[in-house]
Design a protein around this motif. Structure first.
Motif, PDB file in Angstrom:
ATOM      1  N   GLU A 199       0.933  -1.429  -0.064  1.00 45.10           N
ATOM      2  CA  GLU A 199      -0.079  -0.177   0.119  1.00 45.10           C
ATOM      3  C   GLU A 199       0.832   1.051   0.056  1.00 45.10           C
ATOM      4  N   SER A 200       2.046   1.283   0.598  1.00 43.56           N
ATOM      5  CA  SER A 200       3.021   2.507   0.629  1.00 43.56           C
ATOM      6  C   SER A 200       3.437   2.795  -0.827  1.00 43.56           C
ATOM      7  N   LEU A 201       3.282   1.904  -1.658  1.00 46.22           N
ATOM      8  CA  LEU A 201       3.613   2.052  -2.928  1.00 46.22           C
ATOM      9  C   LEU A 201       2.476   2.602  -3.920  1.00 46.22           C
ATOM     10  N   GLY A 202       1.446   2.623  -3.450  1.00 48.78           N
ATOM     11  CA  GLY A 202       0.093   2.908  -4.055  1.00 48.78           C
ATOM     12  C   GLY A 202      -0.668   1.854  -4.820  1.00 48.78           C
ATOM     13  N   TYR A 203      -0.493   0.790  -4.013  1.00 49.13           N
ATOM     14  CA  TYR A 203      -1.459  -0.340  -4.545  1.00 49.13           C
ATOM     15  C   TYR A 203      -2.573  -0.572  -3.356  1.00 49.13           C
ATOM     16  N   GLU A 204      -3.633  -1.237  -3.974  1.00 50.65           N
ATOM     17  CA  GLU A 204      -4.978  -1.314  -3.233  1.00 50.65           C
ATOM     18  C   GLU A 204      -4.962  -2.865  -3.346  1.00 50.65           C
ATOM     19  N   GLN A 205      -5.558  -3.434  -2.276  1.00 49.78           N
ATOM     20  CA  GLN A 205      -5.969  -4.956  -2.236  1.00 49.78           C
ATOM     21  C   GLN A 205      -7.221  -4.996  -3.129  1.00 49.78           C
ATOM     22  N   VAL A 206      -7.265  -5.927  -4.217  1.00 47.53           N
ATOM     23  CA  VAL A 206      -8.665  -6.067  -4.840  1.00 47.53           C
ATOM     24  C   VAL A 206      -9.128  -7.438  -4.310  1.00 47.53           C
ATOM     25  N   ASP A 207      -8.297  -8.483  -4.163  1.00 47.15           N
ATOM     26  CA  ASP A 207      -8.971  -9.876  -3.736  1.00 47.15           C
ATOM     27  C   ASP A 207      -7.835 -10.461  -2.847  1.00 47.15           C
ATOM     28  N   ARG A 208      -8.486 -11.423  -2.091  1.00 47.39           N
ATOM     29  CA  ARG A 208      -7.609 -12.164  -1.124  1.00 47.39           C
ATOM     30  C   ARG A 208      -8.263 -13.577  -1.244  1.00 47.39           C
ATOM     31  N   TRP A 209      -7.491 -14.734  -1.031  1.00 45.16           N
ATOM     32  CA  TRP A 209      -8.044 -16.155  -0.893  1.00 45.16           C
ATOM     33  C   TRP A 209      -7.138 -16.834  -0.018  1.00 45.16           C
ATOM     34  N   SER A 210      -7.788 -17.606   0.807  1.00 43.79           N
ATOM     35  CA  SER A 210      -6.997 -18.580   1.922  1.00 43.79           C
ATOM     36  C   SER A 210      -6.684 -19.658   1.053  1.00 43.79           C
ATOM     37  N   ILE A 211      -5.480 -20.561   1.555  1.00 42.99           N
ATOM     38  CA  ILE A 211      -5.108 -21.753   0.919  1.00 42.99           C
ATOM     39  C   ILE A 211      -4.890 -22.766   2.232  1.00 42.99           C
ATOM     40  N   PRO A 212      -5.745 -23.323   2.587  1.00 41.67           N
ATOM     41  CA  PRO A 212      -5.977 -24.023   3.865  1.00 41.67           C
ATOM     42  C   PRO A 212      -4.800 -25.295   3.857  1.00 41.67           C
ATOM     43  N   SER A 213      -4.935 -25.686   2.641  1.00 41.02           N
ATOM     44  CA  SER A 213      -4.084 -27.174   2.310  1.00 41.02           C
ATOM     45  C   SER A 213      -2.446 -26.651   2.456  1.00 41.02           C
ATOM     46  N   LEU A 214      -1.971 -25.485   2.536  1.00 38.65           N
ATOM     47  CA  LEU A 214      -0.723 -25.152   2.435  1.00 38.65           C
ATOM     48  C   LEU A 214      -0.297 -24.585   3.780  1.00 38.65           C
ATOM     49  N   SER A 215      -1.169 -24.963   4.757  1.00 34.96           N
ATOM     50  CA  SER A 215      -0.714 -24.599   6.103  1.00 34.96           C
ATOM     51  C   SER A 215       0.328 -25.664   6.575  1.00 34.96           C
ATOM     52  N   HIS A 216       1.295 -25.071   7.349  1.00 31.97           N
ATOM     53  CA  HIS A 216       2.376 -25.874   7.638  1.00 31.97           C
ATOM     54  C   HIS A 216       3.048 -25.840   9.281  1.00 31.97           C
ATOM     55  N   VAL A 217       3.208 -26.831  10.028  1.00 34.89           N
ATOM     56  CA  VAL A 217       3.808 -26.738  11.227  1.00 34.89           C
ATOM     57  C   VAL A 217       5.196 -27.019  11.330  1.00 34.89           C
ATOM     58  N   GLY A 231      -3.376 -15.935  -1.094  1.00 29.29           N
ATOM     59  CA  GLY A 231      -3.121 -15.330  -2.447  1.00 29.29           C
ATOM     60  C   GLY A 231      -3.862 -14.109  -2.445  1.00 29.29           C
ATOM     61  N   PHE A 232      -3.150 -13.143  -3.340  1.00 24.32           N
ATOM     62  CA  PHE A 232      -3.567 -11.554  -3.609  1.00 24.32           C
ATOM     63  C   PHE A 232      -3.641 -11.217  -4.952  1.00 24.32           C
ATOM     64  N   TYR A 233      -4.700 -10.292  -5.313  1.00 27.72           N
ATOM     65  CA  TYR A 233      -4.455  -9.527  -6.470  1.00 27.72           C
ATOM     66  C   TYR A 233      -4.569  -7.945  -5.724  1.00 27.72           C
ATOM     67  N   PHE A 234      -3.560  -7.292  -6.178  1.00 24.13           N
ATOM     68  CA  PHE A 234      -3.309  -5.897  -5.863  1.00 24.13           C
ATOM     69  C   PHE A 234      -3.238  -5.147  -7.198  1.00 24.13           C
ATOM     70  N   ARG A 235      -3.762  -3.944  -7.043  1.00 25.23           N
ATOM     71  CA  ARG A 235      -3.879  -3.167  -8.458  1.00 25.23           C
ATOM     72  C   ARG A 235      -3.273  -1.774  -8.008  1.00 25.23           C
ATOM     73  N   LEU A 236      -2.362  -1.335  -8.899  1.00 21.07           N
ATOM     74  CA  LEU A 236      -2.004   0.201  -8.712  1.00 21.07           C
ATOM     75  C   LEU A 236      -2.711   1.079  -8.722  1.00 21.07           C
ATOM     76  N   ILE A 237      -2.958   2.110  -7.684  1.00 16.38           N
ATOM     77  CA  ILE A 237      -3.996   3.148  -8.040  1.00 16.38           C
ATOM     78  C   ILE A 237      -3.491   4.361  -8.091  1.00 16.38           C
ATOM     79  N   HIS A 238      -2.141   4.557  -7.585  1.00 11.53           N
ATOM     80  CA  HIS A 238      -1.524   5.865  -7.866  1.00 11.53           C
ATOM     81  C   HIS A 238       0.153   5.692  -7.517  1.00 11.53           C
ATOM     82  N   ASN A 239       1.033   6.124  -8.187  1.00  5.89           N
ATOM     83  CA  ASN A 239       2.344   5.987  -7.898  1.00  5.89           C
ATOM     84  C   ASN A 239       2.700   7.070  -6.871  1.00  5.89           C
ATOM     85  N   VAL A 240       3.503   6.591  -5.952  1.00 11.26           N
ATOM     86  CA  VAL A 240       3.748   7.584  -4.771  1.00 11.26           C
ATOM     87  C   VAL A 240       5.221   8.346  -5.123  1.00 11.26           C
TER      88      VAL A 240
END
Length: 288
Positions: free
Chosen positions: A247-265, A279-288
């Protein structure tokens, strides 16, 4: 008949239940006091076990984990030719957690001319997605990797006749591409993602990030993952800090999904609990 406040069997049963509940709470409390020490002991004993361990140790930083592996005389890090083929065929198959990436890529490839696949190994995602994405021949699929992995990837692509793949090991050679893909990179990246992005000729308008490992309690930790003969520092990050960094670079989070099967101990430190993968999708909304 003499009357009393005692209601025979029903009141006796209620009293018995009350005693059982009290005893159960006491036993539960006693067990909870010993649960963590037992987990700690069982985990540390894994250091002595002949059974293979995927994750070993818990360190405050990537540097500390690297130093620990080096002291043990192990092959350290991912930048080794012999590591490149490990699990290659498996990584070339589509996994359930790939589908959110495919969902967004199907939309973005129609409006862009290429992507930078950071940590893209020897083109595993290109191979996995080839039959599911309509990627035009003019679409640039550029893979940024460590030198040894990039060289192995070039040879593999030439052998397989895949001219569409380009490999680089220096970000100064990266073209200005609109989509940045990183699937499984963040665990191994030795710096904040913002630092890597700022080395590019321009900030990519779209970020697709998959299999990012976090600690559920928010406290970052680095462990060592065994990949072939190598031990590779594997980072479990703080999610809030990770998102704020972008976010400090000007990105906004559009989507997030969990991946339970990749949880590790961590085998040697089970008391730290399981990691979380997302997992995530970020989109650049403005350049800082």
């Amino acid at each position: 008949m003499l009357e009393t406040d005692f209601d025979g069997p029903s009141q006796s049963a209620a009293l018995l239940k009350k005693i059982k509940r009290s005893l159960f709470r006491r036993v539960e409390h006693a067990m909870s006091r010993f649960a963590r020490p037992v987990k700690v002991l069982s985990g540390r004993l894994r250091y002595l076990s002949p059974l293979p361990r995927r994750f070993t140790g818990a360190y405050a930083s990537l540097e500390a984990a690297t130093a620990a592996a080096a002291r043990g005389g192990k092959l350290v890090g991912y930048n080794h030719g012999e590591v490149a083929p490990v699990s290659f065929e498996e990584m070339c198959r589509v996994a359930p957690w790939d589908y959110p990436i495919l969902f967004w890529l199907a939309r973005l490839t129609k409006q862009s001319g290429g992507l930078l696949d950071a940590g893209g190994h020897m083109g595993t995602k290109f191979r996995a997605f080839a039959g599911l994405l309509e990627v035009p021949k003019s679409f640039q699929w550029v893979i940024y990797e460590l030198p040894e992995i990039a060289e192995a990837g070039r040879k593999r692509a030439a052998r397989d006749g895949i001219a569409q793949l380009t490999f680089i090991d220096n970000l100064s050679r990266a073209p200005r591409l609109p989509v940045f893909l990183a699937s499984g990179l963040m665990q191994y990246l030795d710096r904040p993602l913002s630092d890597l992005l700022l080395e590019l000729p321009r900030l990519p308008p779209h970020l697709l990030l998959n299999k990012v490992a976090f600690r559920r309690d928010g406290r970052p930790v680095t462990t060592l993952e065994r990949i072939g003969r190598a031990h590779v520092p594997y980072q479990m990050r703080n999610e809030a800090s990770f998102v704020q960094d972008l976010e400090s670079l000007g990105y906004e989070q559009v989507d997030r999904w969990s991946i339970p099967s990749l949880s590790h101990v961590i085998d040697t430190h089970p008391e730290l609990g399981a990691s979380e993968s997302a997992g995530f999708y970020f989109r650049l909304i403005h350049n800082v």
